[in-house]
Design a protein around this motif. Structure first.
Motif, PDB file in Angstrom:
ATOM      1  N   UNK A  37      12.055   8.494   5.948  1.00 45.75           N
ATOM      2  CA  UNK A  37      12.434   8.869   7.312  1.00 45.75           C
ATOM      3  C   UNK A  37      11.245   8.793   8.264  1.00 45.75           C
ATOM      4  N   UNK A  38      10.094   9.272   7.812  1.00 43.96           N
ATOM      5  CA  UNK A  38       8.912   9.243   8.666  1.00 43.96           C
ATOM      6  C   UNK A  38       8.440   7.811   8.895  1.00 43.96           C
ATOM      7  N   UNK A  39       8.462   6.987   7.839  1.00 43.89           N
ATOM      8  CA  UNK A  39       8.066   5.590   7.979  1.00 43.89           C
ATOM      9  C   UNK A  39       8.986   4.872   8.958  1.00 43.89           C
ATOM     10  N   UNK A  40      10.261   5.160   8.882  1.00 45.17           N
ATOM     11  CA  UNK A  40      11.220   4.567   9.806  1.00 45.17           C
ATOM     12  C   UNK A  40      10.949   5.022  11.239  1.00 45.17           C
ATOM     13  N   UNK A  41      10.613   6.288  11.396  1.00 43.65           N
ATOM     14  CA  UNK A  41      10.295   6.824  12.723  1.00 43.65           C
ATOM     15  C   UNK A  41       9.020   6.203  13.282  1.00 43.65           C
ATOM     16  N   UNK A  42       8.113   5.778  12.385  1.00 42.14           N
ATOM     17  CA  UNK A  42       6.865   5.148  12.802  1.00 42.14           C
ATOM     18  C   UNK A  42       7.052   3.664  13.123  1.00 42.14           C
ATOM     19  N   UNK A  43       8.281   3.185  12.958  1.00 41.83           N
ATOM     20  CA  UNK A  43       8.566   1.793  13.298  1.00 41.83           C
ATOM     21  C   UNK A  43       8.398   0.807  12.168  1.00 41.83           C
ATOM     22  N   UNK A  44       8.317   1.279  10.946  1.00 37.81           N
ATOM     23  CA  UNK A  44       8.168   0.374   9.803  1.00 37.81           C
ATOM     24  C   UNK A  44       9.449  -0.431   9.594  1.00 37.81           C
ATOM     25  N   UNK A  45       9.294  -1.679   9.188  1.00 38.07           N
ATOM     26  CA  UNK A  45      10.447  -2.522   8.899  1.00 38.07           C
ATOM     27  C   UNK A  45      11.025  -2.176   7.528  1.00 38.07           C
ATOM     28  N   UNK A  46      12.195  -2.758   7.236  1.00 39.54           N
ATOM     29  CA  UNK A  46      12.826  -2.515   5.937  1.00 39.54           C
ATOM     30  C   UNK A  46      11.936  -3.009   4.797  1.00 39.54           C
ATOM     31  N   UNK A  47      11.255  -4.140   5.022  1.00 44.25           N
ATOM     32  CA  UNK A  47      10.346  -4.685   4.003  1.00 44.25           C
ATOM     33  C   UNK A  47       9.171  -3.745   3.782  1.00 44.25           C
ATOM     34  N   UNK A  48       8.591  -3.243   4.864  1.00 39.83           N
ATOM     35  CA  UNK A  48       7.455  -2.331   4.752  1.00 39.83           C
ATOM     36  C   UNK A  48       7.845  -1.043   4.046  1.00 39.83           C
ATOM     37  N   UNK A  49       9.031  -0.535   4.347  1.00 43.43           N
ATOM     38  CA  UNK A  49       9.504   0.683   3.669  1.00 43.43           C
ATOM     39  C   UNK A  49       9.721   0.411   2.188  1.00 43.43           C
ATOM     40  N   UNK A  50      10.247  -0.762   1.877  1.00 42.18           N
ATOM     41  CA  UNK A  50      10.436  -1.125   0.468  1.00 42.18           C
ATOM     42  C   UNK A  50       9.119  -1.192  -0.283  1.00 42.18           C
ATOM     43  N   UNK A  51       8.115  -1.796   0.343  1.00 40.44           N
ATOM     44  CA  UNK A  51       6.792  -1.869  -0.282  1.00 40.44           C
ATOM     45  C   UNK A  51       6.184  -0.485  -0.412  1.00 40.44           C
ATOM     46  N   UNK A  52       6.375   0.335   0.621  1.00 47.41           N
ATOM     47  CA  UNK A  52       5.846   1.700   0.605  1.00 47.41           C
ATOM     48  C   UNK A  52       6.415   2.495  -0.560  1.00 47.41           C
ATOM     49  N   UNK A  53       7.718   2.452  -0.712  1.00 45.22           N
ATOM     50  CA  UNK A  53       8.364   3.221  -1.777  1.00 45.22           C
ATOM     51  C   UNK A  53       8.006   2.667  -3.147  1.00 45.22           C
ATOM     52  N   UNK A  54       7.919   1.340  -3.267  1.00 43.97           N
ATOM     53  CA  UNK A  54       7.598   0.740  -4.568  1.00 43.97           C
ATOM     54  C   UNK A  54       6.145   0.980  -4.960  1.00 43.97           C
ATOM     55  N   UNK A  55       5.275   1.258  -3.988  1.00 43.61           N
ATOM     56  CA  UNK A  55       3.872   1.534  -4.310  1.00 43.61           C
ATOM     57  C   UNK A  55       3.729   2.788  -5.160  1.00 43.61           C
ATOM     58  N   UNK A  56       4.723   3.658  -5.095  1.00 40.94           N
ATOM     59  CA  UNK A  56       4.744   4.857  -5.933  1.00 40.94           C
ATOM     60  C   UNK A  56       4.702   4.494  -7.417  1.00 40.94           C
ATOM     61  N   UNK A  57       5.338   3.371  -7.765  1.00 41.07           N
ATOM     62  CA  UNK A  57       5.436   2.969  -9.177  1.00 41.07           C
ATOM     63  C   UNK A  57       4.377   1.950  -9.567  1.00 41.07           C
ATOM     64  N   UNK A  58       3.483   1.585  -8.651  1.00 41.32           N
ATOM     65  CA  UNK A  58       2.512   0.517  -8.928  1.00 41.32           C
ATOM     66  C   UNK A  58       1.583   0.897 -10.080  1.00 41.32           C
ATOM     67  N   UNK A  59       0.871   1.999  -9.951  1.00 38.59           N
ATOM     68  CA  UNK A  59      -0.070   2.409 -10.991  1.00 38.59           C
ATOM     69  C   UNK A  59       0.629   2.855 -12.286  1.00 38.59           C
ATOM     70  N   UNK A  60       1.755   3.595 -12.202  1.00 37.05           N
ATOM     71  CA  UNK A  60       2.448   3.914 -13.460  1.00 37.05           C
ATOM     72  C   UNK A  60       2.856   2.687 -14.258  1.00 37.05           C
ATOM     73  N   UNK A  61       3.246   1.612 -13.547  1.00 35.67           N
ATOM     74  CA  UNK A  61       3.625   0.383 -14.247  1.00 35.67           C
ATOM     75  C   UNK A  61       2.435  -0.206 -15.000  1.00 35.67           C
ATOM     76  N   UNK A  62       1.275  -0.182 -14.374  1.00 36.63           N
ATOM     77  CA  UNK A  62       0.089  -0.778 -14.976  1.00 36.63           C
ATOM     78  C   UNK A  62      -0.577   0.131 -16.001  1.00 36.63           C
TER      79      UNK A  62
END
Length: 241
Positions: free
Chosen positions: A26-51
């Motif tokens: 919600x905050x990212x959307x309020x900051x004007x982030x695009x759908x792609x940017x929000x997707x990358x933002x949320x997926x970054x949560x799993x970046x280090x756990x995956x590796x």
């Protein structure tokens, strides 16, 4: 008694973590982030756990659950403090990267400790999972309301307080309470290739694929449902519920 304190600790960590998940979108959307940017933002949560998921398991064997929970909990606190201090889209990326590796350190360590406590392991894990789900229920409801009426910083501040209480409980628990999560002094290091060879077991591959599909669907919903719901006029407090 220790068993219930571990469950309370797990619930608090879960509330603190999952309470921020819809707020991030919600905050990212309020900051004007695009759908792609929000997707990358949320997926970054799993970046280090995956590796580093296998590496976290090695850390647990080497250093023990008590130490790893403290380090992971401190990391979760830091992950919340960064956007609290600098409420910006870029700080959210740093927050999600730190939060991902920190929460898996806490989760795996607590699960090992609770699962090895005296008693029926199946029941112990069921209770552990139930308290985690309780946190997933309470967190978004609580933070959705707070974000709606008091704003982003206050919602993250409450999550920080909840995580801090969880850390304090873990620190106050005596070392012998963590005995079931202690590392063995004669543990043997497992190479990365040896870990990968575990995938030769068909049942393990099926479990990983099933788990991946479930988590994919869940995170897709957590990421984009709040934005869609807001676009049709629902308030953050209603979205959290």
């Amino acid at each position: 008694m220790w068993f219930y304190l571990f469950l309370i600790t797990h619930t608090l960590y879960s509330i603190g973590l999952h309470g921020t998940r819809p707020v991030v979108s919600l905050f990212a959307n309020a900051e004007g982030a695009s759908a792609v940017e929000i997707g990358i933002l949320v997926s970054s949560f799993a970046f280090f756990p995956t590796l580093l998921a296998l590496t976290v398991g090695k850390w647990l064997d080497r250093y023990g659950a008590r130490r790893l929970v403290f380090i992971g909990g401190s990391g979760m606190l830091l992950a919340l403090f960064v956007p609290f201090l600098f409420p910006h889209l870029y700080s959210l990326f740093a927050s999600q990267l730190i939060m991902g590796i920190s929460q898996i350190s806490v989760l795996v360590s607590l699960q090992k400790t609770v699962g090895n406590l005296p008693g029926n392991r199946d029941k112990l894990i069921v209770w552990f999972s139930l308290t985690g789900s309780t946190g997933e229920l309470i967190g978004p409801s609580l933070n959705g309301f707070i974000y709606d009426y008091y704003g982003f910083k206050f919602s993250f501040g409450i999550s920080m307080l909840i995580i801090f209480v969880a850390i304090i409980i873990g620190v106050c628990l005596p070392k012998k309470a963590w005995k079931s999560g202690y590392s063995k002094s004669n543990h043997q290091a497992v190479s990365f290739l040896a870990s990968v060879k575990m995938l030769q077991h068909i049942n393990l591959r099926k479990a990983l694929i099933t788990s991946g599909l479930v988590l994919y669907s869940k995170d897709l919903f957590v990421s984009y449902f709040p934005i869609y719901a807001q676009s049709v006029g629902l308030s953050p407090s209603v979205i959290g519920n």
